[in-house]
Enzyme design. Sequence first.
Site, mmCIF file in Angstrom:
data_model
loop_
_atom_site.group_PDB
_atom_site.id
_atom_site.type_symbol
_atom_site.label_atom_id
_atom_site.label_comp_id
_atom_site.label_asym_id
_atom_site.label_seq_id
_atom_site.Cartn_x
_atom_site.Cartn_y
_atom_site.Cartn_z
ATOM 1 N N LYS A 179 82.525 82.686 12.599
ATOM 2 C CA LYS A 179 82.705 84.103 12.951
ATOM 3 C C LYS A 179 84.190 84.403 12.963
ATOM 4 O O LYS A 179 84.988 83.668 13.548
ATOM 5 C CB LYS A 179 82.111 84.339 14.335
ATOM 6 C CG LYS A 179 82.471 85.670 14.964
ATOM 7 C CD LYS A 179 81.742 85.815 16.276
ATOM 8 C CE LYS A 179 82.215 87.032 17.024
ATOM 9 N NZ LYS A 179 81.416 87.295 18.213
HETATM 10 C C1 5RP Z 1 84.807 86.745 21.773
HETATM 11 C C2 5RP Z 1 83.526 86.796 21.060
HETATM 12 C C3 5RP Z 1 82.734 88.032 21.174
HETATM 13 O O1 5RP Z 1 81.386 87.754 21.041
HETATM 14 C C4 5RP Z 1 83.189 88.942 20.131
HETATM 15 O O2 5RP Z 1 84.508 89.088 19.899
HETATM 16 C C5 5RP Z 1 82.268 89.913 19.490
HETATM 17 O O3 5RP Z 1 82.362 91.089 19.947
HETATM 18 P P1 5RP Z 1 83.205 92.322 19.421
HETATM 19 O O4 5RP Z 1 82.464 92.851 18.230
HETATM 20 O O5 5RP Z 1 83.159 93.216 20.607
HETATM 21 O O6 5RP Z 1 84.587 91.859 19.034
HETATM 22 O O7 5RP Z 1 83.154 85.878 20.383
HETATM 23 O O8 5RP Z 1 84.660 86.037 22.891
#
Ligand code: 5RP
Length: 296
Positions: free
Chosen positions: A203
């Site tokens: 991610k």
């Molecule tokens: C950070 C993460 C969160 O799940 C993430 O950043 C996703 O959320 P957003 O779309 O609000 O950035 O992994 O701890």
Amino acid sequence: MPEADISKVEKNYYTDQPQKNEAFFLKGCNNYDWGFKNRLGRIFNCESGRTVMLAFDHGYFQGPTTGLERPDITILPLAPYADALMLTRGILRSLIPPSLAKATVLRASGGPSILKELSNEHIAMNMEDAVRVNACAVATQVFVGGENETQSVMNLTNLVDAGNRVGMPVLGVTAVGKDMVRDAKYIRLATRMCAELGAAVVKTYFVPEFETVTAACPVPIVIAGGRKLPELDALKMAYEAIQQGAAGVDMGRNIFQSEAPVAMIKAVRKVVHDNMKPEQAFELFLAHANLKRHKA
Ligand code: 5RP
């Protein structure tokens, strides 16, 4: 004991039809075991090869984030539209009904709050517990270039070792610290490191030249939404990411902080699974949200 097979019908072994031996649909994931692939197959839609993951794990370091003060009220209505939920085991057990048949990705790291150095995380969950709650993946953050870079890398590799023992995929999350540049060069480095170190899915954040990030990463990438944007901009970002090779989104604030979260997640789904253009998805958002155009 079953009764003896005394059917008079002639047996058919379909000798003219060779058994299919299909590759698993996600890039870089063909050599995993059955349970591992089955978990990934519950996160990603096998038709589109993509996922809309709803992230609401923010509380693990920032407490009741705006929009997450009462996840039972704000998140549960969104859950039916997500392919997977990314959350902590605390919220899972306290607020998510076990009857909700959704894939879950559990936040496995923790330690510092927003009051401290965020890269000083450790693995804060036992793999046995992830199996116990039937999670489809576990997630940890890697702070490439951060103060505790090596520690966060070891968190990932330890989690991967524990996950491989039980068939649990690991989602490697590339954290971007306050002082880190968010550009393709950095994101290529961080995502590739996660994949090389064993993350089954990575991610990260969308950046210009994103196609070079997805090309250089041998496993699927999902994008985080980041800070709240106007809805059309968030849809454009999701569209660009998908068109440039992302396998989905893992979006939080841009959905649950939207003026109309259900309408937003429905619009995001169209962009992710149906390649719908962002402008058209935005029209859908407005129609479902019943908002005036200038408000979005
Ligand atoms: C950070 C993460 C969160 O799940 C993430 O950043 C996703 O959320 P957003 O779309 O609000 O950035 O992994 O701890």
